[in-house]
Motif scaffolding. Structure first.
Motif, PDB file in Angstrom:
ATOM      1  N   SER A 179       0.749  -1.145  -0.015  1.00  0.00           N
ATOM      2  CA  SER A 179      -0.107  -0.060  -0.108  1.00  0.00           C
ATOM      3  C   SER A 179       0.941   1.533  -0.112  1.00  0.00           C
ATOM      4  O   SER A 179       2.240   1.012   0.271  1.00  0.00           O
ATOM      5  CB  SER A 179      -1.165   0.024   1.168  1.00  0.00           C
TER       6      SER A 179
ATOM      7  N   ARG B  98      -1.684  -2.327   8.551  1.00  0.00           N
ATOM      8  CA  ARG B  98      -0.808  -3.531   8.325  1.00  0.00           C
ATOM      9  C   ARG B  98       0.575  -3.117   8.475  1.00  0.00           C
ATOM     10  O   ARG B  98       1.422  -4.152   8.705  1.00  0.00           O
ATOM     11  CB  ARG B  98      -0.995  -3.910   6.826  1.00  0.00           C
TER      12      ARG B  98
ATOM     13  N   ARG C 124      -8.087  -0.097   9.630  1.00  0.00           N
ATOM     14  CA  ARG C 124      -7.855   0.258   8.239  1.00  0.00           C
ATOM     15  C   ARG C 124      -6.527  -0.310   7.572  1.00  0.00           C
ATOM     16  O   ARG C 124      -5.733  -1.098   8.315  1.00  0.00           O
ATOM     17  CB  ARG C 124      -7.804   1.683   8.153  1.00  0.00           C
ATOM     18  N   ASP C 125      -6.554  -0.503   6.169  1.00  0.00           N
ATOM     19  CA  ASP C 125      -5.363  -1.168   5.676  1.00  0.00           C
ATOM     20  C   ASP C 125      -4.119  -0.479   6.135  1.00  0.00           C
ATOM     21  O   ASP C 125      -3.131  -1.090   6.129  1.00  0.00           O
ATOM     22  CB  ASP C 125      -5.628  -0.844   4.106  1.00  0.00           C
TER      23      ASP C 125
END
Length: 123
Positions: free
Chosen positions: A13, A103, A99-100
């Protein structure tokens, strides 16, 4: 050899957190516990469920303990997690979702769980 540590970036991301932000987020055990708990869930969970999970992880579930964890979470930890953009909180439904961007913290959470003598989360 110089290693750049000004930002921690997720390989899958574009999200990043400063090194100071990572350490600030992970400084408190309740925040680490909340993020670990959320990492094991798919989608949003009720804040009450999360607070029970945190309280249970750190001792007996007594009304006094739940109240103390709840108060501390709402006033100290939730705002910090929201500001860091690692959780999404819906005040209308009282739910919270990882939320992403969170990570990025997974390797550190696994190390912290090993240090605390706890089982690392399942991948």
């Amino acid at each position: 050899m110089k290693t750049e540590t000004s930002n921690v970036k997720s390989s899958n991301s574009t999200a990043s957190l400063s090194t100071n932000a990572v350490f600030d987020i992970l400084l408190e055990e309740q925040r680490r516990d909340a993020l670990s708990y959320l990492s094991q869930k798919v989608g949003a969970v009720s804040v009450d469920e999360l607070i029970e999970g945190i309280a249970h992880r750190n001792g007996d579930l007594t009304p006094e303990r739940l109240e103390a964890v709840s108060t501390r979470f709402y006033h100290a930890h939730l705002p910090k997690l929201i500001d860091a953009a690692v959780v999404r909180y819906d005040s209308a439904t009282e739910t919270i979702e990882r939320r992403d961007a969170a990570r990025i913290l997974d390797p550190y959470l696994e190390l912290a769980s090993l240090e605390d003598g706890r089982q690392p989360r399942s991948a």
